[in-house]
Write a protein that holds these residues in place. Structure first.
Motif, short mmCIF file in Angstrom:
data_model
loop_
_atom_site.label_atom_id
_atom_site.label_comp_id
_atom_site.label_asym_id
_atom_site.label_seq_id
_atom_site.Cartn_x
_atom_site.Cartn_y
_atom_site.Cartn_z
N GLY A 1 11.50 -45.23 31.45
CA GLY A 1 11.27 -46.64 31.68
C GLY A 1 10.50 -46.91 32.96
O GLY A 1 10.21 -46.00 33.73
N ASP A 2 10.12 -48.18 33.14
CA ASP A 2 9.45 -48.67 34.34
C ASP A 2 8.02 -48.19 34.51
O ASP A 2 7.47 -48.33 35.60
N CYS A 3 7.41 -47.65 33.46
CA CYS A 3 5.98 -47.36 33.56
C CYS A 3 5.22 -48.49 32.87
O CYS A 3 5.77 -49.22 32.04
N VAL A 4 3.95 -48.65 33.24
CA VAL A 4 3.15 -49.75 32.72
C VAL A 4 2.61 -49.41 31.32
O VAL A 4 2.13 -48.30 31.09
N VAL A 5 2.74 -50.36 30.41
CA VAL A 5 2.19 -50.21 29.06
C VAL A 5 1.07 -51.24 28.90
O VAL A 5 1.27 -52.43 29.17
N THR A 6 -0.10 -50.77 28.47
CA THR A 6 -1.25 -51.66 28.26
C THR A 6 -1.50 -51.84 26.78
O THR A 6 -1.48 -50.87 26.01
N VAL A 7 -1.71 -53.07 26.36
CA VAL A 7 -1.97 -53.39 24.95
C VAL A 7 -3.37 -53.99 24.85
O VAL A 7 -3.68 -54.99 25.50
N ALA A 89 18.85 -35.67 36.15
CA ALA A 89 19.78 -36.78 36.33
C ALA A 89 21.04 -36.57 35.49
O ALA A 89 22.16 -36.82 35.95
N GLN A 90 20.86 -36.12 34.25
CA GLN A 90 22.02 -35.87 33.39
C GLN A 90 22.90 -34.76 33.96
O GLN A 90 24.13 -34.87 33.96
N PHE A 91 22.26 -33.69 34.45
CA PHE A 91 23.03 -32.58 35.02
C PHE A 91 23.83 -33.06 36.24
O PHE A 91 25.01 -32.76 36.38
N LEU A 92 23.19 -33.82 37.12
CA LEU A 92 23.87 -34.30 38.32
C LEU A 92 25.00 -35.27 37.97
O LEU A 92 26.08 -35.22 38.57
N ALA A 93 24.76 -36.14 37.01
CA ALA A 93 25.79 -37.12 36.62
C ALA A 93 27.04 -36.42 36.08
O ALA A 93 28.17 -36.82 36.38
N THR A 94 26.83 -35.36 35.30
CA THR A 94 27.98 -34.64 34.73
C THR A 94 28.59 -33.67 35.74
O THR A 94 29.68 -33.15 35.51
N LEU A 127 15.10 -42.92 39.31
CA LEU A 127 14.75 -43.82 38.21
C LEU A 127 15.45 -43.39 36.92
O LEU A 127 15.97 -44.23 36.18
N ALA A 128 15.48 -42.08 36.68
CA ALA A 128 16.18 -41.57 35.49
C ALA A 128 17.68 -41.90 35.58
O ALA A 128 18.30 -42.30 34.58
N PHE A 129 18.25 -41.79 36.77
CA PHE A 129 19.66 -42.13 36.99
C PHE A 129 19.91 -43.60 36.66
O PHE A 129 20.93 -43.96 36.07
#
Length: 285
Positions: A1-7, A89-94, A127-129
């Motif tokens: 998330g939080d990256c720019v998407v252009t249409v 992030a998943q590894f650290l969270a667990t 950001l992943a966290f």
């Protein structure tokens, strides 16, 4: 998330200025509705929402005009992929409270990223966290209640890990979570607390962050979206681009009978939330 998407709009899709566009992402368990902003007559911009899993979702570009029903302009697949930051992030969270895992992470102190890569690592992992769906009982010190006591003996914590590598954003993120403040007074096997580690290593910004009782988020995060508490749904606002995202759980795993049905409810809800937030801003100002 939080990256720019252009249409990029096709020639036949260019419409009047009073038409507002939205993107609706439909995943297996979550729906996201994002507002957009017009960059030019044929270009829109929005912010990709953080998703709860790696999958291909259906994204609808919808147009809304006051007094008229919402209509679907285009439909496409959108891929949420897993990267190293998400894995980390998943590894650290667990690993919160897991001494074997946390001691293993200390090898990064000796073979850590070059100083120029620390900022990138910090931003990506933090950001992943932010987008991980953490359990309600999640705690920086681990889910075992006996680990929550600050006098429970020397041990490593996630806060030690973040400070040791100089990860400012991740440190701030952990401070906001249960157990974050408590971790600051815990000594590891070398007798260091996260606060003393920051001072010892010359991480002045992190040290100032840990010393302040109600420290604000790092300036470098001002360009990221942040969550706005709103009833039973998740609303995020990207201040730099003024983009709003509404995230809600999918009511059904089945496709709706008409694509427009997916758009209308989410768009009306997001539009109402935006209007109410604008009123709140004016009142607080």
């Amino acid at each position: 998330g939080d990256c720019v998407v252009t249409v990029l709009l096709a020639e036949e899709d260019k419409v009047e200025d009073d038409v507002v566009f939205y993107l609706v992402f439909s995943g297996s368990t979550l729906h996201h509705c994002t507002s957009t902003r017009k960059i030019s007559a044929d270009t829109l911009e929005t912010i990709a929402p953080g998703h709860d899993c790696c999958e291909t979702v259906k994204v609808l570009l919808c147009a809304s005009k006051e007094g008229l029903p919402v209509f679907v302009v285009a439909e496409e697949d959108f891929h949420f992929i897993q990267d190293e930051a998400y894995d980390a992030a998943q590894f650290l969270a667990t690993s919160a409270g897991n001494q074997q895992a946390l001691n293993f992470t200390r090898f990064l102190d000796r073979s850590g990223p070059p100083s120029g890569d620390v900022n990138s690592l910090d931003e990506k992992v933090a950001l992943a966290f932010r987008h991980l769906k953490l359990p309600a009982e999640w705690n920086v010190l681990g889910t075992d209640q006996t680990l929550h006591a600050t006098d429970g003996g020397p041990r490593e914590t996630l806060m030690h890990f973040a400070v040791r590598l100089g990860l400012l954003r991740l440190t701030w993120f952990l401070l906001q979570k249960p157990g974050g403040r408590g971790a600051l007074s815990i000594h590891n096997q070398e007798g260091a607390t996260p606060v003393s580690l920051a001072l010892e290593r010359g991480y002045h910004k992190i040290h100032q962050l840990l010393e302040r009782e109600n420290a604000g988020e790092p300036d470098s995060w001002s360009s990221l979206s942040y969550e706005i508490p709103y009833e039973d749904c998740s609303v995020r606002h990207h201040r730099e681009r003024d983009i709003y995202t509404l995230t809600s759980e999918s009511e059904s795993h089945h496709e709706p009978p008409f694509p427009g049905d997916t758009c209308t409810g989410h768009i009306f809800k997001l539009r109402n939330i935006q209007q109410q937030l604008m009123v709140r801003k004016k009142v607080s100002a």
